[in-house]
Design a protein around this motif. Structure first.
Motif, PDB file in Angstrom:
ATOM      1  N   ILE A  71       0.850  -1.202   0.000  1.00  0.00           N
ATOM      2  CA  ILE A  71       0.000   0.000   0.000  1.00  0.00           C
ATOM      3  C   ILE A  71       0.876   1.238   0.000  1.00  0.00           C
ATOM      4  O   ILE A  71       1.849   1.324   0.763  1.00  0.00           O
ATOM      5  N   SER A  72       0.537   2.191  -0.848  1.00  0.00           N
ATOM      6  CA  SER A  72       1.218   3.483  -0.900  1.00  0.00           C
ATOM      7  C   SER A  72       0.231   4.576  -0.518  1.00  0.00           C
ATOM      8  O   SER A  72      -0.965   4.485  -0.828  1.00  0.00           O
ATOM      9  N   SER A  73       0.717   5.610   0.169  1.00  0.00           N
ATOM     10  CA  SER A  73      -0.164   6.722   0.538  1.00  0.00           C
ATOM     11  C   SER A  73       0.630   8.014   0.659  1.00  0.00           C
ATOM     12  O   SER A  73       1.867   8.012   0.678  1.00  0.00           O
ATOM     13  N   ASP A  74      -0.113   9.106   0.776  1.00  0.00           N
ATOM     14  CA  ASP A  74       0.487  10.435   0.917  1.00  0.00           C
ATOM     15  C   ASP A  74       0.995  10.638   2.345  1.00  0.00           C
ATOM     16  O   ASP A  74       0.236  10.471   3.306  1.00  0.00           O
ATOM     17  N   PHE A  75       2.245  11.007   2.490  1.00  0.00           N
ATOM     18  CA  PHE A  75       2.852  11.160   3.817  1.00  0.00           C
ATOM     19  C   PHE A  75       2.196  12.287   4.610  1.00  0.00           C
ATOM     20  O   PHE A  75       1.801  12.105   5.767  1.00  0.00           O
ATOM     21  N   GLU A  76       2.068  13.458   4.009  1.00  0.00           N
ATOM     22  CA  GLU A  76       1.653  14.642   4.768  1.00  0.00           C
ATOM     23  C   GLU A  76       0.235  14.512   5.324  1.00  0.00           C
ATOM     24  O   GLU A  76      -0.031  14.931   6.452  1.00  0.00           O
ATOM     25  N   THR A  77      -0.663  13.928   4.550  1.00  0.00           N
ATOM     26  CA  THR A  77      -2.044  13.784   5.018  1.00  0.00           C
ATOM     27  C   THR A  77      -2.116  12.879   6.235  1.00  0.00           C
ATOM     28  O   THR A  77      -2.758  13.206   7.246  1.00  0.00           O
ATOM     29  N   GLY A  78      -1.471  11.718   6.150  1.00  0.00           N
ATOM     30  CA  GLY A  78      -1.474  10.802   7.275  1.00  0.00           C
ATOM     31  C   GLY A  78      -0.749  11.354   8.487  1.00  0.00           C
ATOM     32  O   GLY A  78      -1.186  11.154   9.632  1.00  0.00           O
ATOM     33  N   PHE A  79       0.342  12.056   8.254  1.00  0.00           N
ATOM     34  CA  PHE A  79       1.117  12.629   9.352  1.00  0.00           C
ATOM     35  C   PHE A  79       0.308  13.699  10.081  1.00  0.00           C
ATOM     36  O   PHE A  79       0.349  13.794  11.314  1.00  0.00           O
ATOM     37  N   ALA A  80      -0.449  14.510   9.333  1.00  0.00           N
ATOM     38  CA  ALA A  80      -1.299  15.522   9.962  1.00  0.00           C
ATOM     39  C   ALA A  80      -2.368  14.872  10.840  1.00  0.00           C
ATOM     40  O   ALA A  80      -2.666  15.360  11.941  1.00  0.00           O
ATOM     41  N   ARG A  81      -2.936  13.766  10.374  1.00  0.00           N
ATOM     42  CA  ARG A  81      -3.940  13.066  11.174  1.00  0.00           C
ATOM     43  C   ARG A  81      -3.327  12.449  12.429  1.00  0.00           C
ATOM     44  O   ARG A  81      -3.934  12.460  13.497  1.00  0.00           O
ATOM     45  N   LEU A  82      -2.126  11.901  12.298  1.00  0.00           N
ATOM     46  CA  LEU A  82      -1.460  11.341  13.479  1.00  0.00           C
ATOM     47  C   LEU A  82      -1.163  12.432  14.490  1.00  0.00           C
ATOM     48  O   LEU A  82      -1.328  12.230  15.702  1.00  0.00           O
ATOM     49  N   LYS A  84      -2.891  15.174  14.947  1.00  0.00           N
ATOM     50  CA  LYS A  84      -4.171  15.512  15.573  1.00  0.00           C
ATOM     51  C   LYS A  84      -4.540  14.476  16.629  1.00  0.00           C
ATOM     52  O   LYS A  84      -4.922  14.824  17.758  1.00  0.00           O
ATOM     53  N   PHE A  85      -4.424  13.212  16.266  1.00  0.00           N
ATOM     54  CA  PHE A  85      -4.782  12.140  17.192  1.00  0.00           C
ATOM     55  C   PHE A  85      -3.907  12.169  18.436  1.00  0.00           C
ATOM     56  O   PHE A  85      -4.410  12.059  19.567  1.00  0.00           O
ATOM     57  N   PHE A  86      -2.608  12.327  18.254  1.00  0.00           N
ATOM     58  CA  PHE A  86      -1.691  12.359  19.400  1.00  0.00           C
ATOM     59  C   PHE A  86      -1.944  13.590  20.276  1.00  0.00           C
ATOM     60  O   PHE A  86      -1.808  13.520  21.504  1.00  0.00           O
ATOM     61  N   SER A  87      -2.314  14.714  19.676  1.00  0.00           N
ATOM     62  CA  SER A  87      -2.618  15.918  20.460  1.00  0.00           C
ATOM     63  C   SER A  87      -3.828  15.690  21.361  1.00  0.00           C
ATOM     64  O   SER A  87      -3.842  16.089  22.530  1.00  0.00           O
ATOM     65  N   ILE A  88      -4.839  15.030  20.826  1.00  0.00           N
ATOM     66  CA  ILE A  88      -6.032  14.700  21.611  1.00  0.00           C
ATOM     67  C   ILE A  88      -5.672  13.717  22.718  1.00  0.00           C
ATOM     68  O   ILE A  88      -6.054  13.882  23.882  1.00  0.00           O
ATOM     69  N   ALA A 154     -12.228   8.347  11.014  1.00  0.00           N
ATOM     70  CA  ALA A 154     -12.549   8.447  12.435  1.00  0.00           C
ATOM     71  C   ALA A 154     -11.860   9.646  13.071  1.00  0.00           C
ATOM     72  O   ALA A 154     -12.474  10.396  13.850  1.00  0.00           O
ATOM     73  N   VAL A 155     -10.597   9.856  12.751  1.00  0.00           N
ATOM     74  CA  VAL A 155      -9.873  10.998  13.313  1.00  0.00           C
ATOM     75  C   VAL A 155     -10.402  12.307  12.737  1.00  0.00           C
ATOM     76  O   VAL A 155     -10.556  13.300  13.463  1.00  0.00           O
TER      77      VAL A 155
END
Length: 225
Positions: A71-82, A84-88, A154-155
């Protein structure tokens, strides 16, 4: 040896085993499963791509090899969500899980230092524990793509207010409700979140650029083929 999932950052989305990126770095590996943090990182438009770990199975003839997928994905989008999740989560567990708080901080710092245009998630070792046919192996990867999309959604659905978001997150980990937050169900939000006894690790720990499979970049691949 434990069958693992493997996470990398890299500069392309591989279309074939020989389609090597100019740059690639290991990020993490996890035994016998795929932690939530991997799925969240991979949630940025995840796409089926070629595996860079293996070009078919051992002993298969050239021209008739089983096609293996990752699976390949965009780094910046996933990193921004992580982030956000870690901040919460950081607000939710303040003073209750010092180890987890430290691991989340280290994870963000590590990923900042190893960021690239794309991410690559390799699940072939896990998939071949139960399947061997190409179509079924592809279906395993497509199922995981859906898991990544659900984690990202979910995030995204969590409110910007971290206190309100923390309340929703905590409840969602404890009770399944067939809602958009079910991707959180089963997570531990404490210092035991990555304990090997639990089926659904958070994946806050175990970040390293030294993995069992150290994948060749374009220059290394050309020099060895």
């Amino acid at each position: 040896m434990a069958n693992r999932s493997y996470l990398y950052s890299l500069s392309n989305q591989p279309t074939a085993y020989a389609d090597r990126p100019e740059t690639i770095s290991g990020l993490s590996e996890w035994p016998y499963g795929i932690p939530f943090s991997y799925r969240l990182l991979m949630s940025g438009n995840p796409q089926l791509c070629a595996s860079l770990i293996s070009d078919g199975f051992s002993g298969e003839p050239e021209g008739n090899k089983t096609r293996l997928y990752a699976i390949s994905s965009d780094f910046e989008t996933g990193f921004a969500r992580l982030n956000k999740f870690f901040s919460i989560l950081n607000t939710l567990v303040t003073n209750e899980a010092p180890q987890l708080i430290a691991e989340m901080k280290e994870a963000i710092q590590f990923l900042e230092a190893h960021r690239d245009r794309y991410l690559l998630l390799e699940t072939i070792e896990l998939d071949t524990m139960t399947e061997s046919e190409e179509t079924k192996l592809r279906a395993c990867v497509e199922d995981e793509i859906n898991n990544c999309l659900l984690a990202g959604a979910a995030v995204d659905a969590l409110p910007d207010n971290v206190i309100e978001a923390g309340d929703i997150l905590k409840k969602a980990t404890q009770q399944q409700s067939n809602s958009q937050f079910d991707a959180f169900y089963g997570l531990r939000l404490d210092d035991d979140c990555d304990d090997a006894r639990f089926d659904y690790p958070l994946g806050a720990s175990q970040w390293s650029d030294i993995l069992y499979f150290s994948l060749w970049n374009r220059a290394e691949f050309d020099a060895n083929n």
